[in-house]
Design a protein around this motif. Sequence first.
Motif, PDB file in Angstrom:
ATOM      1  N   LEU A 154       0.821  -1.210   0.000  1.00 28.24           N
ATOM      2  CA  LEU A 154       0.000   0.000   0.000  1.00 28.24           C
ATOM      3  C   LEU A 154       0.862   1.270   0.000  1.00 28.24           C
ATOM      4  O   LEU A 154       0.445   2.296  -0.532  1.00 28.24           O
ATOM      5  CB  LEU A 154      -0.935  -0.014   1.218  1.00 28.24           C
ATOM      6  N   ALA A 155       2.057   1.196   0.591  1.00 29.20           N
ATOM      7  CA  ALA A 155       2.934   2.375   0.571  1.00 29.20           C
ATOM      8  C   ALA A 155       3.284   2.726  -0.868  1.00 29.20           C
ATOM      9  O   ALA A 155       3.173   3.883  -1.296  1.00 29.20           O
ATOM     10  CB  ALA A 155       4.200   2.094   1.370  1.00 29.20           C
ATOM     11  N   ALA A 156       3.683   1.685  -1.625  1.00 25.92           N
ATOM     12  CA  ALA A 156       3.958   1.898  -3.043  1.00 25.92           C
ATOM     13  C   ALA A 156       2.689   2.354  -3.746  1.00 25.92           C
ATOM     14  O   ALA A 156       2.725   3.219  -4.636  1.00 25.92           O
ATOM     15  CB  ALA A 156       4.473   0.623  -3.679  1.00 25.92           C
ATOM     16  N   GLY A 157       1.544   1.792  -3.332  1.00 24.52           N
ATOM     17  CA  GLY A 157       0.271   2.169  -3.944  1.00 24.52           C
ATOM     18  C   GLY A 157      -0.006   3.656  -3.786  1.00 24.52           C
ATOM     19  O   GLY A 157      -0.446   4.315  -4.726  1.00 24.52           O
ATOM     20  N   GLY A 158       0.278   4.183  -2.580  1.00 26.11           N
ATOM     21  CA  GLY A 158       0.067   5.607  -2.359  1.00 26.11           C
ATOM     22  C   GLY A 158       0.958   6.425  -3.280  1.00 26.11           C
ATOM     23  O   GLY A 158       0.532   7.436  -3.853  1.00 26.11           O
ATOM     24  N   LEU A 159       2.183   5.955  -3.443  1.00 18.77           N
ATOM     25  CA  LEU A 159       3.128   6.632  -4.343  1.00 18.77           C
ATOM     26  C   LEU A 159       2.605   6.628  -5.777  1.00 18.77           C
ATOM     27  O   LEU A 159       2.580   7.669  -6.445  1.00 18.77           O
ATOM     28  CB  LEU A 159       4.475   5.901  -4.243  1.00 18.77           C
ATOM     29  N   TYR A 160       2.157   5.449  -6.243  1.00 17.20           N
ATOM     30  CA  TYR A 160       1.596   5.373  -7.591  1.00 17.20           C
ATOM     31  C   TYR A 160       0.422   6.337  -7.721  1.00 17.20           C
ATOM     32  O   TYR A 160       0.253   7.008  -8.738  1.00 17.20           O
ATOM     33  CB  TYR A 160       1.077   3.968  -7.920  1.00 17.20           C
ATOM     34  N   ALA A 161      -0.409   6.371  -6.666  1.00 17.68           N
ATOM     35  CA  ALA A 161      -1.618   7.183  -6.736  1.00 17.68           C
ATOM     36  C   ALA A 161      -1.273   8.666  -6.860  1.00 17.68           C
ATOM     37  O   ALA A 161      -1.855   9.379  -7.679  1.00 17.68           O
ATOM     38  CB  ALA A 161      -2.484   6.933  -5.509  1.00 17.68           C
ATOM     39  N   VAL A 162      -0.306   9.125  -6.062  1.00 15.98           N
ATOM     40  CA  VAL A 162       0.073  10.543  -6.139  1.00 15.98           C
ATOM     41  C   VAL A 162       0.606  10.863  -7.536  1.00 15.98           C
ATOM     42  O   VAL A 162       0.216  11.854  -8.166  1.00 15.98           O
ATOM     43  CB  VAL A 162       1.139  10.893  -5.077  1.00 15.98           C
ATOM     44  N   LEU A 163       1.499   9.990  -8.022  1.00 14.22           N
ATOM     45  CA  LEU A 163       2.062  10.235  -9.353  1.00 14.22           C
ATOM     46  C   LEU A 163       0.974  10.167 -10.420  1.00 14.22           C
ATOM     47  O   LEU A 163       0.989  10.937 -11.392  1.00 14.22           O
ATOM     48  CB  LEU A 163       3.165   9.211  -9.658  1.00 14.22           C
ATOM     49  N   ALA A 165      -2.095  11.018  -1.201  1.00 15.77           N
ATOM     50  CA  ALA A 165      -2.765  10.773  -2.482  1.00 15.77           C
ATOM     51  C   ALA A 165      -4.173  11.343  -2.458  1.00 15.77           C
ATOM     52  O   ALA A 165      -4.592  12.081  -3.355  1.00 15.77           O
ATOM     53  CB  ALA A 165      -2.801   9.278  -2.774  1.00 15.77           C
ATOM     54  N   VAL A 166      -4.906  11.008  -1.391  1.00 16.87           N
ATOM     55  CA  VAL A 166      -6.286  11.490  -1.287  1.00 16.87           C
ATOM     56  C   VAL A 166      -6.297  13.015  -1.201  1.00 16.87           C
ATOM     57  O   VAL A 166      -7.079  13.692  -1.872  1.00 16.87           O
ATOM     58  CB  VAL A 166      -6.971  10.856  -0.054  1.00 16.87           C
ATOM     59  N   LEU A 167      -5.383  13.531  -0.394  1.00 16.68           N
ATOM     60  CA  LEU A 167      -5.322  14.974  -0.184  1.00 16.68           C
ATOM     61  C   LEU A 167      -5.053  15.728  -1.495  1.00 16.68           C
ATOM     62  O   LEU A 167      -5.747  16.702  -1.823  1.00 16.68           O
ATOM     63  CB  LEU A 167      -4.205  15.284   0.829  1.00 16.68           C
ATOM     64  N   VAL A 168      -4.057  15.244  -2.245  1.00 12.04           N
ATOM     65  CA  VAL A 168      -3.706  15.930  -3.493  1.00 12.04           C
ATOM     66  C   VAL A 168      -4.877  15.883  -4.466  1.00 12.04           C
ATOM     67  O   VAL A 168      -5.214  16.889  -5.122  1.00 12.04           O
ATOM     68  CB  VAL A 168      -2.445  15.292  -4.128  1.00 12.04           C
ATOM     69  N   ALA A 169      -5.530  14.724  -4.525  1.00 11.38           N
ATOM     70  CA  ALA A 169      -6.656  14.605  -5.454  1.00 11.38           C
ATOM     71  C   ALA A 169      -7.784  15.545  -5.061  1.00 11.38           C
ATOM     72  O   ALA A 169      -8.335  16.265  -5.899  1.00 11.38           O
ATOM     73  CB  ALA A 169      -7.152  13.168  -5.490  1.00 11.38           C
ATOM     74  N   VAL A 170      -8.110  15.547  -3.769  1.00 11.31           N
ATOM     75  CA  VAL A 170      -9.210  16.404  -3.311  1.00 11.31           C
ATOM     76  C   VAL A 170      -8.856  17.874  -3.497  1.00 11.31           C
ATOM     77  O   VAL A 170      -9.667  18.673  -3.993  1.00 11.31           O
ATOM     78  CB  VAL A 170      -9.539  16.101  -1.823  1.00 11.31           C
ATOM     79  N   ALA A 171      -7.610  18.224  -3.152  1.00 13.34           N
ATOM     80  CA  ALA A 171      -7.186  19.618  -3.294  1.00 13.34           C
ATOM     81  C   ALA A 171      -7.259  20.057  -4.755  1.00 13.34           C
ATOM     82  O   ALA A 171      -7.765  21.149  -5.059  1.00 13.34           O
ATOM     83  CB  ALA A 171      -5.766  19.792  -2.762  1.00 13.34           C
ATOM     84  N   ARG A 185      -9.987  11.299 -14.857  1.00 16.69           N
ATOM     85  CA  ARG A 185     -10.643  11.322 -13.550  1.00 16.69           C
ATOM     86  C   ARG A 185      -9.652  11.095 -12.426  1.00 16.69           C
ATOM     87  O   ARG A 185      -8.943  10.083 -12.387  1.00 16.69           O
ATOM     88  CB  ARG A 185     -11.751  10.268 -13.510  1.00 16.69           C
ATOM     89  N   LEU A 186      -9.620  12.027 -11.477  1.00 13.57           N
ATOM     90  CA  LEU A 186      -8.656  11.972 -10.380  1.00 13.57           C
ATOM     91  C   LEU A 186      -8.993  10.869  -9.392  1.00 13.57           C
ATOM     92  O   LEU A 186      -8.117  10.163  -8.907  1.00 13.57           O
ATOM     93  CB  LEU A 186      -8.613  13.323  -9.659  1.00 13.57           C
ATOM     94  N   ASP A 187     -10.295  10.697  -9.097  1.00 16.59           N
ATOM     95  CA  ASP A 187     -10.679   9.694  -8.095  1.00 16.59           C
ATOM     96  C   ASP A 187     -10.289   8.292  -8.542  1.00 16.59           C
ATOM     97  O   ASP A 187      -9.747   7.493  -7.772  1.00 16.59           O
ATOM     98  CB  ASP A 187     -12.174   9.796  -7.781  1.00 16.59           C
ATOM     99  N   LEU A 188     -10.546   8.000  -9.818  1.00 14.58           N
ATOM    100  CA  LEU A 188     -10.183   6.676 -10.333  1.00 14.58           C
ATOM    101  C   LEU A 188      -8.668   6.504 -10.384  1.00 14.58           C
ATOM    102  O   LEU A 188      -8.161   5.396 -10.201  1.00 14.58           O
ATOM    103  CB  LEU A 188     -10.786   6.461 -11.720  1.00 14.58           C
ATOM    104  N   ALA A 189      -7.945   7.584 -10.645  1.00 17.32           N
ATOM    105  CA  ALA A 189      -6.481   7.495 -10.662  1.00 17.32           C
ATOM    106  C   ALA A 189      -5.962   7.087  -9.285  1.00 17.32           C
ATOM    107  O   ALA A 189      -5.080   6.222  -9.165  1.00 17.32           O
ATOM    108  CB  ALA A 189      -5.875   8.832 -11.082  1.00 17.32           C
ATOM    109  N   VAL A 190      -6.540   7.697  -8.235  1.00 14.73           N
ATOM    110  CA  VAL A 190      -6.134   7.335  -6.869  1.00 14.73           C
ATOM    111  C   VAL A 190      -6.483   5.879  -6.591  1.00 14.73           C
ATOM    112  O   VAL A 190      -5.643   5.092  -6.122  1.00 14.73           O
ATOM    113  CB  VAL A 190      -6.823   8.263  -5.835  1.00 14.73           C
TER     114      VAL A 190
END
Lengths: 567, 286
Positions: free
Chosen positions: B9-18, B145-151, B233-238
Motif C-alpha cells: 500500500l505504501a507503493a500504492g500511495g506513491l503510484y496514486a500521487v504520481l 494521495a487522497v489529499l492531493v486529489a481532493v485539493a 478522472r482523479l478519483d479513479l487514478a487514486v
Amino acid sequence: MRLAERGIPFAVAIVAIAVGYGLSVGLDGYFVYLGMSAVVAGISLLGLGVVTGSAGMISLCQLTFGAVGAWTVSALNEAQAPGGFLTWLVLGGLAAGVVGVLVGLPALRLRGINLAVVTLGLAAAADLALVQLQFPGVSGGISVERPDAFSDDRAYFQLAVVVLVLCCLAVHFLRRGRWGSAWQAVAFSERGTAAAGTSVRTSKLTAFAVSATLGGISGGLLTGQVGLAFPASFTAIQSLALYVLAIMSGAHLIDMAVFGAVLWVGVPELLKRWGIPQDWGFVVFGVLGVQALAGGGNLGTTVRQVWYRRARKEPAKLDLAAGTSAVEPVSPGPPVLTVRGLSVNFGHVAALSSVDISVPEHGVLGVIGPNGAGKSTLVDAISGFLPNAEGQVELGGSPLTGSPSNRARAGLRRTFQQDRVPPGLTVGAYLKFLARRRLTADEIGEALDFFGCPAARTPLSQVDVGARRLVEVVGHLLARPRVLLLDEPAAGLPHEEHVAFGERLRQVPARFGVSVLLIEHDLDLVRSVCDTITVLDFGRVLASGPQAEVLADPAVLKAYMGETEML
Amino acid sequence: MLQGALAGLAAGGLYAVLAVCLTLMSRLVRVVNFAQSATGMFGCYVAVFLSVHAGLPTWLATVVGIVLGGLLSALLGWIVSTWLAEADTGTRSAVTVAVLLLLISLSFILFGNKPQPFHPILDGPAVTVGGVVISQVTVVTVALAVLVAVASRIVLSRTPAGVRLRALSERPTTAELLGIPAKRLSVAVWAVTGVVSTLVISIVAPSQSNDATSLAMLVVPAAAAALLGGFRRLDLAVAGGLGLGLIQGAAAQVDGLSVVRYFLPFAVIVALLLWSQRKEVWDAAR
C-alpha cells in the motif's frame, strides 16, 4: 525512366555491400567489432524510423524486441534446432514481429501516446524479468555459433552489412508501396486514411510490426556477434536513448538511420577515448532530442536542405485555363445513394433530424444551406464517421453500414473541408494510395491534366492548398466509387477558377462513371453543375428537387439569402 | 498475504500521487509527462547528496530537493509551452521522453548508478491492527494521495485560477484571446506537479528500491493507474494506484509469481486500453 528508378536502390545496395567489404578488409580488428555494433544498431534504428518517422508514433521498447530476437536465436541454438544461424535470425525477427502485433493491438486503436505508455511498460517489465531469467544457454555457457562461412569477425561483419542492406532495401520498397503511403497518411490524418478505405488500425499495426521485426533481427545479429546475450544489452534506458536518437537524426530516412547508428557507437567511443563518463553521450542525445522536437526539424531534413541548397520554389498551382474536350453527357438514372430518416444528435443539439436525400445514378446532387445547417455532419454521417447516427443509408440498393474504411471500399468516397492530404507523399503516390487499384501512368496523367493539377512527380508539400484538395478529389475519382461526396471542393480556389472547375465537375459522371453529392457555398458553381438540389436549414430538409424549382422557392430564399436579397 | 498487500500500500500511495500528477498534466497542459517521476528522483538525489556530503540537516536538504524538483519541472514546462505551444500531445510528450533519458543519465554521472544512502524521513510502524503492521510511510502516502486529489478537485472547481486552467485546457486559443495568461498558468501546473512528485518520492524512496532507473520508471505503474481514470478522472487514478500497490504487494508474497509480478503494471495497462477503446474515436473533432 521507370527502370532507372527501380534500379537505383539496387545499385546503391551493391555499392554499400562493396563499401562494407572494403571496411571489413581495411579496418583494424577493434574497429570491425565496433562496426558490427553499428550495423546492429542501424537495423534497430531503421525499424524505429518506420514507426516514429513514417507513422508518427512513440515506441519505447525497440531493444525489448531485440531481446525477443536474441532470446529466440539463443533458445534455438541451445536446442540445436535445424536450419542454422540465418534461419534462426529470420525466426527471431518474426517472433519479435508477433510480439509487436500483440503489444500493438490494444494500443493502436487510439493514439500514438497510448503506444508510448504500453511500450514503456513493456520495456520496464522486460528489463527486470530478463535480469532474473537470463537468456537460454547462458547458465550452461553455450554460446551461439556463427555460420561456418562467417565465423571470424571480419566475415561476420560482412554478413551483418549484407543483412543491413537487405533490411534497408525492404524498408525502401515498403515505404514506396501501399503500406508506406498508409503510414504517411495515418501520421498526418487518421480520418483521411479511413476515408481512403484504409484501416487506421491496420496501418499503424503494420508499421509497428515491421519495426518490431527489424528490432528482432538486430537482436539476433547481436547474439551472433557476442556469442552470449546479456540483459545489459537490452535495457529500457537504451531503448529510450535509441528512440531519442531516431527522432533527432530523422531515422525514417535510410541514410540517417545508418548515420544515427554511427553516432550510437561513435559518441560513446569518443567519450571513452577522451576519458569522459559515457553517460554524457545520452545526455547529449537527450538535449539534441529536445532541440529537434522543439525546433520541428531533425538532422536528416537539415542536412538535406543544406545539401540541396534549394531555393524555396513557388508552390505548384492549379492550371485550369485550358479548355476541356467535351464528352457525351449521360442522363441521370434512378437513385444510387438513398438516405432515409438520418438523425444526428450531439448531446441535446439536433444537428440533423430525419433527413432524406437521394443521389441519382450519373447525376450531381447539390446540397446547400447556411453555415451550421448540418451539411458537413451529413457527409460525416453517411461516410460512417458518426456511429451514433440514426437512419438508413443504402448504396446501390444494399444497406451501407460499418466503419468509414468499409464504406469507402464499398464504393462511397468523400473528401474533407480541411486539408487532410499527407505532405510527405508525391502526388502520384497519393493518387495510388487513394485509388486502391493499379493505375497506369497514362490514367494518372490524364486525370491530373483534366483537373489542371500539378504533375505526378511533384511532392505534395510543394503544392498549394487549393490544388492539394483537388488532388484529393482526383484520387477519389480514380478509385471509381459509385458515389463521391464532395465537401466544398472549391473552397481553396480563386473565384475565377470556380467556373472552370464546375465545367469539369459536370463531366465527372460521364468521364469517371461516378455520381456526386456536392456541398458548396458558391451558388454560381452549384447552378452550373447540379441537376437537383437539396436545401438544409437547422438540420432539416427545407426543399428538394430540380434546380430551378428549389432556387425559386421563397422559403429557400428566406433561409439562404435573408428576406431582402434577391438571387 | 494481507501483510504483503498492506506493505504494497505504501507503493500504492506513491503510484496514486504520481497518477494524480499525470492526470492533471494530461488534462491541463496536454502532456503525458514521462519524466514525472524522473524529476522527483533527481530532486531527491540532490537532497541526499546535500545531507550526506554537504552536511545539511535532512529536513532542509529535503526541502531544497523538493524546490529543485519543482524548478526542474517548471523549466521543462516553460520549454514545452514556449516552443511547442501549438504542437499535438504526442510531440509534447515526446519531449518528456527525451528529458527522462536526460535525467537518468545525468543522475548516473553525478551520483553513480547505485542506490542512494537515504536518511528515512519517516520510519517505523504507525498502527498495528490484528497483528498486521501498517507503517507511517503507508499512512502518509495514502493520505497524501487522497489529499492531493481532493485539493486539485477543489482548486479546479472552486477557484478563479482553477476555472482559468480548465478554460485553458479545453479551449487554449479562446482562453488566450480572453486574456488568460496561458504560459504562466501552464508553467505553474508543471511546477506544482514537480513539487508534489518530489515530495512523495522523498517520503517513499528510503523504503523502496531506489536506484535511478527504478525511481524514474515509477511512471509506468503511475500511468497504469492514470489509465483507469482515462487520464481524466482523479478519483479513479487514486483508486487505481492504491489497487495496483495492493495487488503487487500481495503478489510479492507468492514465490511462483516473481517474474509475473514485474509484468503487472504492463498487464493492467493493456487490459485498460482494451477496455477503454471499445469505441472508435477519431484524431480530430471533424
